[in-house]
Design a protein around this motif. Structure first.
Motif, short mmCIF file in Angstrom:
data_model
loop_
_atom_site.label_atom_id
_atom_site.label_comp_id
_atom_site.label_asym_id
_atom_site.label_seq_id
_atom_site.Cartn_x
_atom_site.Cartn_y
_atom_site.Cartn_z
N ALA A 132 0.85 -1.21 0.00
CA ALA A 132 0.00 0.00 0.00
C ALA A 132 0.87 1.24 0.00
CB ALA A 132 -0.91 0.01 1.23
N SER A 133 0.98 1.88 -1.16
CA SER A 133 1.78 3.11 -1.24
C SER A 133 1.55 3.77 -2.59
CB SER A 133 3.27 2.80 -1.05
OG SER A 133 4.03 3.99 -1.11
N ASN A 134 1.77 5.06 -2.62
CA ASN A 134 1.77 5.79 -3.89
C ASN A 134 3.09 6.51 -4.10
OD1 ASN A 134 1.58 7.75 -1.96
ND2 ASN A 134 -0.27 8.73 -2.78
N ARG A 135 4.11 6.07 -3.34
CA ARG A 135 5.45 6.65 -3.45
C ARG A 135 6.49 5.56 -3.20
NH1 ARG A 135 5.63 11.55 0.67
NH2 ARG A 135 4.83 9.87 2.02
N GLY A 136 7.69 5.77 -3.70
CA GLY A 136 8.78 4.84 -3.45
C GLY A 136 9.05 3.91 -4.62
N LEU A 137 10.18 3.21 -4.55
CA LEU A 137 10.57 2.31 -5.63
C LEU A 137 9.62 1.12 -5.74
CD1 LEU A 137 14.45 2.35 -5.12
CD2 LEU A 137 13.15 3.47 -6.94
N GLY A 138 9.07 0.68 -4.60
CA GLY A 138 8.09 -0.38 -4.64
C GLY A 138 6.85 0.03 -5.40
N TYR A 139 6.46 1.27 -5.22
CA TYR A 139 5.32 1.80 -5.98
C TYR A 139 5.64 1.83 -7.48
CZ TYR A 139 2.42 5.32 -8.23
OH TYR A 139 1.61 6.00 -9.12
N LEU A 140 6.86 2.23 -7.83
CA LEU A 140 7.25 2.25 -9.24
C LEU A 140 7.17 0.85 -9.84
CD1 LEU A 140 10.31 4.68 -9.57
CD2 LEU A 140 7.95 5.04 -10.30
N ILE A 141 7.57 -0.16 -9.08
CA ILE A 141 7.48 -1.54 -9.56
C ILE A 141 6.02 -1.92 -9.80
CG2 ILE A 141 7.85 -3.95 -8.93
CD1 ILE A 141 10.38 -3.08 -7.47
N ASN A 142 5.18 -1.61 -8.82
CA ASN A 142 3.76 -1.92 -8.95
C ASN A 142 3.14 -1.19 -10.14
OD1 ASN A 142 2.66 -3.85 -7.32
ND2 ASN A 142 2.19 -2.49 -5.63
N ASP A 143 3.44 0.09 -10.26
CA ASP A 143 2.85 0.91 -11.32
C ASP A 143 3.32 0.44 -12.69
OD1 ASP A 143 1.30 3.34 -12.08
OD2 ASP A 143 3.26 4.01 -12.81
N SER A 144 4.61 0.11 -12.80
CA SER A 144 5.13 -0.36 -14.08
C SER A 144 4.52 -1.70 -14.46
CB SER A 144 6.66 -0.48 -14.01
OG SER A 144 7.26 0.78 -13.75
N ALA A 145 4.38 -2.60 -13.46
CA ALA A 145 3.78 -3.90 -13.74
C ALA A 145 2.33 -3.76 -14.18
CB ALA A 145 3.87 -4.79 -12.50
N ALA A 146 1.61 -2.82 -13.57
CA ALA A 146 0.20 -2.61 -13.94
C ALA A 146 0.07 -2.13 -15.38
CB ALA A 146 -0.44 -1.61 -12.98
N GLN A 147 1.11 -1.44 -15.87
CA GLN A 147 1.09 -0.94 -17.24
C GLN A 147 1.81 -1.88 -18.21
OE1 GLN A 147 2.25 3.25 -17.54
NE2 GLN A 147 1.88 3.50 -15.36
N PHE A 148 2.19 -3.08 -17.72
CA PHE A 148 2.94 -4.04 -18.53
C PHE A 148 4.24 -3.44 -19.05
CE2 PHE A 148 -1.52 -5.29 -18.81
CZ PHE A 148 -1.45 -6.61 -18.38
N ASN A 149 4.84 -2.58 -18.21
CA ASN A 149 6.10 -1.93 -18.56
C ASN A 149 7.23 -2.71 -17.89
OD1 ASN A 149 8.24 -0.26 -19.13
ND2 ASN A 149 7.52 1.46 -17.89
N THR A 150 7.67 -3.77 -18.57
CA THR A 150 8.71 -4.63 -18.00
C THR A 150 10.02 -3.87 -17.79
OG1 THR A 150 7.72 -6.43 -19.26
CG2 THR A 150 9.84 -6.87 -18.23
#
Length: 282
Positions: free
Chosen positions: A227-245
């Protein structure tokens, strides 16, 4: 023996010593250069194989490639995304690491110094240590919300048990002969604590400092993934949601670099504190 004889033999005694020192210097630095050269060659070979493999995969999105990852990093650096989110994760990791180290070292030293208390609480500490930290994340969200506090505490808990157990092991493995010798010489409990037990426990503490670095990162990133909208973990989640490997790999690369930097800092601290170690372990 004449002066001429002394003059002729003096260089002979100094020559081998200087030559040995020169060989040792070149041997040490030559080995370091070789190690770093092999590391660089291994990294280059991995990147080349990765790039080549991406050309033969039916869907390159699954593994991306070094060029795409580099482009993603450049884009994130240019728009400030990488700096903002990396700084959030760094704060969480550092705060959690410091809190976990201080709490684990103090409690480990104090409890292990009193054998009866440690024997009572050891099974409970091991049981708590065995709980997967990801299972605690939902509970911490309820208690502390989804802000930075939850990630810091999750990182601190991950670090705490490793430092606690290693410090306690160092205290409990103190040579009883040294303790008895200090007592025979009239040493007080304070002398035993600060001149025998504390230096001996530093070996375990330094081990705990090293092995807990990746766990601080894991704790912070798990909190960001949950649960976050900031940080490198958020970037991983956000990229995965957009299929941005490429974005996922880019964030992982930054996490790897961050772990390497933290390991280097702790190794430097450990080298500075070697004087605390017992002679047998130095």
């Amino acid at each position: 023996m004449t002066a001429a004889t002394l003059t002729s033999t003096a260089p002979a005694t100094g020559g081998p010593v200087k030559e040995a020192r020169k060989r040792n210097w070149w041997g040490k630095h030559g080995r370091t250069t070789t190690v770093w050269g092999l590391r660089l060659a291994s990294l280059v070979a991995f990147l080349v194989l990765w790039q080549v493999a991406s050309l033969f995969v039916s869907n390159p999105m699954f593994i991306s490639n070094p060029v795409a990852v580099t482009n993603q990093l450049v884009t994130w650096i240019g728009d400030g995304t990488l700096g903002t989110h990396t700084w959030i994760t760094v704060q969480e990791v550092l705060l959690g690491y410091v809190i976990g180290v201080i709490a684990g070292a103090l409690l480990g030293y104090l409890l292990a110094s009193i054998h009866l208390i440690y024997d009572v609480f050891e099974p409970f500490m091991m049981a708590l240590y065995s709980i997967p930290k990801v299972a605690l994340a939902p509970l911490f969200i309820v208690w502390f919300g989804i802000g930075i506090d939850m990630k810091v505490i999750l990182a601190a808990v991950s670090v705490f048990f490793l430092v606690f157990l290693n410090t306690a092991a160092g205290v409990r493995e103190v040579d009883r002969g040294l303790v008895d010798a200090v007592r025979l010489m009239g040493g007080t409990r304070r002398d035993i604590a600060f001149k025998v037990v504390l230096p001996a426990s530093m070996v375990g503490l330094l081990t705990g400092l090293k092995v807990s670095i990746p766990y601080a990162l894991i704790g912070a990133v798990i909190g960001e993934l949950v649960a976050s909208n900031r940080g490198l973990g958020y970037l991983i989640n956000d990229s995965a949601a957009q299929f941005n490997t490429a974005g996922v790999f880019a964030a992982v690369v930054v996490l790897t670099a961050l772990a390497m930097v933290l390991n280097a800092v702790v190794s430097l601290i450990a080298s500075r504190t070697n004087r605390w170690k017992p002679l047998g372990d130095a």
